[in-house]
Scaffold this motif. Sequence first.
Motif, PDB file in Angstrom:
ATOM      1  N   ALA A 177      31.001   4.945  -3.372  1.00  0.00           N
ATOM      2  CA  ALA A 177      29.916   4.495  -2.496  1.00  0.00           C
ATOM      3  C   ALA A 177      30.458   3.694  -1.319  1.00  0.00           C
ATOM      4  CB  ALA A 177      28.907   3.671  -3.293  1.00  0.00           C
ATOM      5  N   ALA A 178      31.441   2.838  -1.586  1.00  0.00           N
ATOM      6  CA  ALA A 178      32.016   2.019  -0.516  1.00  0.00           C
ATOM      7  C   ALA A 178      32.745   2.880   0.505  1.00  0.00           C
ATOM      8  CB  ALA A 178      32.974   0.982  -1.107  1.00  0.00           C
ATOM      9  N   ALA A 179      33.468   3.895   0.032  1.00  0.00           N
ATOM     10  CA  ALA A 179      34.206   4.764   0.950  1.00  0.00           C
ATOM     11  C   ALA A 179      33.263   5.574   1.832  1.00  0.00           C
ATOM     12  CB  ALA A 179      35.114   5.706   0.148  1.00  0.00           C
ATOM     13  N   LEU A 180      32.145   6.024   1.264  1.00  0.00           N
ATOM     14  CA  LEU A 180      31.202   6.837   2.025  1.00  0.00           C
ATOM     15  C   LEU A 180      30.463   6.037   3.091  1.00  0.00           C
ATOM     16  CD1 LEU A 180      29.582   9.010  -0.811  1.00  0.00           C
ATOM     17  CD2 LEU A 180      31.082   9.812   1.021  1.00  0.00           C
ATOM     18  N   THR A 181      30.268   4.752   2.833  1.00  0.00           N
ATOM     19  CA  THR A 181      29.427   3.941   3.722  1.00  0.00           C
ATOM     20  C   THR A 181      30.221   2.911   4.520  1.00  0.00           C
ATOM     21  OG1 THR A 181      28.987   2.382   1.893  1.00  0.00           O
ATOM     22  CG2 THR A 181      27.455   4.228   2.169  1.00  0.00           C
ATOM     23  N   ARG A 182      31.545   2.982   4.464  1.00  0.00           N
ATOM     24  CA  ARG A 182      32.380   1.969   5.124  1.00  0.00           C
ATOM     25  C   ARG A 182      32.168   1.951   6.632  1.00  0.00           C
ATOM     26  NH1 ARG A 182      36.969   3.292   2.964  1.00  0.00           N
ATOM     27  NH2 ARG A 182      36.745   1.761   1.283  1.00  0.00           N
ATOM     28  N   ASN A 183      32.099   3.117   7.241  1.00  0.00           N
ATOM     29  CA  ASN A 183      31.936   3.215   8.695  1.00  0.00           C
ATOM     30  C   ASN A 183      30.535   3.731   9.016  1.00  0.00           C
ATOM     31  OD1 ASN A 183      32.010   3.715  11.439  1.00  0.00           O
ATOM     32  ND2 ASN A 183      34.068   4.609  11.405  1.00  0.00           N
ATOM     33  N   PRO A 184      29.640   2.882   9.506  1.00  0.00           N
ATOM     34  CA  PRO A 184      28.252   3.305   9.750  1.00  0.00           C
ATOM     35  C   PRO A 184      28.128   4.473  10.725  1.00  0.00           C
ATOM     36  CG  PRO A 184      28.479   0.907   9.879  1.00  0.00           C
ATOM     37  CD  PRO A 184      29.866   1.462   9.834  1.00  0.00           C
ATOM     38  N   ASP A 185      29.114   4.660  11.584  1.00  0.00           N
ATOM     39  CA  ASP A 185      29.022   5.708  12.603  1.00  0.00           C
ATOM     40  C   ASP A 185      29.276   7.102  12.048  1.00  0.00           C
ATOM     41  OD1 ASP A 185      28.487   3.839  14.594  1.00  0.00           O
ATOM     42  OD2 ASP A 185      30.622   3.496  14.991  1.00  0.00           O
ATOM     43  N   VAL A 186      29.892   7.187  10.857  1.00  0.00           N
ATOM     44  CA  VAL A 186      30.232   8.513  10.328  1.00  0.00           C
ATOM     45  C   VAL A 186      29.688   8.731   8.914  1.00  0.00           C
ATOM     46  CG1 VAL A 186      32.294   8.774  11.742  1.00  0.00           C
ATOM     47  CG2 VAL A 186      32.473   7.655   9.508  1.00  0.00           C
ATOM     48  N   ILE A 187      28.703   7.947   8.512  1.00  0.00           N
ATOM     49  CA  ILE A 187      28.089   8.162   7.205  1.00  0.00           C
ATOM     50  C   ILE A 187      27.378   9.517   7.217  1.00  0.00           C
ATOM     51  CG2 ILE A 187      26.360   7.337   5.570  1.00  0.00           C
ATOM     52  CD1 ILE A 187      26.859   4.528   6.536  1.00  0.00           C
ATOM     53  N   PRO A 188      27.672  10.394   6.268  1.00  0.00           N
ATOM     54  CA  PRO A 188      27.025  11.717   6.259  1.00  0.00           C
ATOM     55  C   PRO A 188      25.508  11.599   6.132  1.00  0.00           C
ATOM     56  CG  PRO A 188      28.899  11.656   4.757  1.00  0.00           C
ATOM     57  CD  PRO A 188      28.652  10.240   5.179  1.00  0.00           C
ATOM     58  N   ASP A 189      24.814  12.572   6.724  1.00  0.00           N
ATOM     59  CA  ASP A 189      23.352  12.597   6.595  1.00  0.00           C
ATOM     60  C   ASP A 189      22.936  12.969   5.175  1.00  0.00           C
ATOM     61  OD1 ASP A 189      22.996  12.045   9.340  1.00  0.00           O
ATOM     62  OD2 ASP A 189      23.266  14.160   9.834  1.00  0.00           O
ATOM     63  N   VAL A 190      23.674  13.889   4.591  1.00  0.00           N
ATOM     64  CA  VAL A 190      23.374  14.367   3.238  1.00  0.00           C
ATOM     65  C   VAL A 190      24.687  14.502   2.472  1.00  0.00           C
ATOM     66  CG1 VAL A 190      22.346  16.206   1.841  1.00  0.00           C
ATOM     67  CG2 VAL A 190      21.369  15.652   4.085  1.00  0.00           C
ATOM     68  N   VAL A 191      24.736  13.943   1.259  1.00  0.00           N
ATOM     69  CA  VAL A 191      25.914  14.091   0.403  1.00  0.00           C
ATOM     70  C   VAL A 191      25.483  14.759  -0.899  1.00  0.00           C
ATOM     71  CG1 VAL A 191      27.869  12.986  -0.707  1.00  0.00           C
ATOM     72  CG2 VAL A 191      26.879  11.969   1.353  1.00  0.00           C
ATOM     73  N   CYS A 192      26.163  15.860  -1.230  1.00  0.00           N
ATOM     74  CA  CYS A 192      25.909  16.567  -2.486  1.00  0.00           C
ATOM     75  C   CYS A 192      27.014  16.211  -3.483  1.00  0.00           C
ATOM     76  CB  CYS A 192      25.878  18.078  -2.255  1.00  0.00           C
ATOM     77  SG  CYS A 192      24.511  18.631  -1.208  1.00  0.00           S
ATOM     78  N   PHE A 193      26.633  15.617  -4.599  1.00  0.00           N
ATOM     79  CA  PHE A 193      27.602  15.175  -5.607  1.00  0.00           C
ATOM     80  C   PHE A 193      27.614  16.133  -6.797  1.00  0.00           C
ATOM     81  CE2 PHE A 193      26.093  11.253  -3.531  1.00  0.00           C
ATOM     82  CZ  PHE A 193      27.296  10.693  -3.137  1.00  0.00           C
ATOM     83  N   GLN A 194      28.791  16.239  -7.427  1.00  0.00           N
ATOM     84  CA  GLN A 194      28.917  16.951  -8.688  1.00  0.00           C
ATOM     85  C   GLN A 194      29.602  16.025  -9.704  1.00  0.00           C
ATOM     86  OE1 GLN A 194      30.826  18.621  -5.894  1.00  0.00           O
ATOM     87  NE2 GLN A 194      28.737  19.003  -5.153  1.00  0.00           N
ATOM     88  N   GLU A 195      29.424  16.352 -10.971  1.00  0.00           N
ATOM     89  CA  GLU A 195      30.036  15.620 -12.092  1.00  0.00           C
ATOM     90  C   GLU A 195      29.634  14.144 -12.133  1.00  0.00           C
ATOM     91  OE1 GLU A 195      34.219  16.287 -12.641  1.00  0.00           O
ATOM     92  OE2 GLU A 195      33.970  18.442 -12.906  1.00  0.00           O
TER      93      GLU A 195
END
Length: 340
Positions: A177-195
């Motif tokens: 979660a921290a890696a995905l949201t670290r940079n507000p300018d490049v946070i993906p619009d949609v993230v699909c997770f598995q496992e």
Amino acid sequence: MADISSRQTRGDFMPEVRPAQAQTDYVSRDNHYVYSHNRFGRGCHYLGRFLSRPVSLVADSATRLFAHDQPGKSSPSSEGEKQTQNLSLWARKVARVTAVTLFLVPSLALGILGFSLRMIGNLFRKDISLIQSYVPPAVYYPERGLHLMTYNTGLMPSFIRNLNDLRSSQLRSGEIAAALTRNPDVIPDVVCFQEVFDQQAAKRLCQELSGHYHHIVHSVAPRETGLNSGLAIASKYPVQEVSFRPFSDLAAEDLLANKGLLRIVLDLGNDKTAVVYNTHLQAKDGQTYDAIRVGELKQIRRWVEADSKNDRQNNRHHHGIFLMGDLNIARSDEQGGGGH
């Protein structure tokens, strides 16, 4: 982790599309992670977790006997360090064998009762859960497109995690979660997770992403084994519809889960919608598993074609249709080679 992006630099005069209020027709919305809305089901689950805790600890110790104690640790630089490390490893294994032997029988008795209660609790869970956070829905800019990402998290229960030499699922869920949201300018619009299998890890992942995403779909298609499809989706845009279809053929450890195809419809505003599919195909190498994957791909194609036909009949035209996920297929497979 793969990243599929159609993001473009936004101009000063780019038109913006205000999102309409989402109507989530197929699943109710919660403002936080909820295991079950049924009190009896929750009670069975938490009591079962408490009773099965001893056998879980024994299973954790037992599986560590067959796994590396410290995954990723660099090799010792001297013969003396190597001997010390081997002695320490041997001592830990002896201690674990002793603990497993002493506590196996009494923990099994409690474990059988605990897992039975957890199986009963699972019967009262929703087929799909959805979190609507306090974060307002994002504004969609057509010229920018959608920034999509797929991520196999490997958030397994401890006994499976140990055999795969993975670190704590709860710890890694916070790091993801921290890696995905670290940079507000490049946070993906949609993230699909598995496992996303471990319940406590799933709870932490949802909690930490809810400060950045409007909707989070999680705990899809739970089974009596305590596992589910492992699929989850975090979206900045409102989720208008959610549905899931299970695969008809699974093998090996995948039989414990409930793999299939998760479909969501995003409300982009101004009557614009987009469809995102998330899936995780059969794991492992070999002709048997290759054949199962081919069958799953054929199922996905039939389902997508059926959805598209239904949308056309109802005069629904989506801004985009995306298939995301872990397909367990490498480029070498396309060329007749093996490996994933």
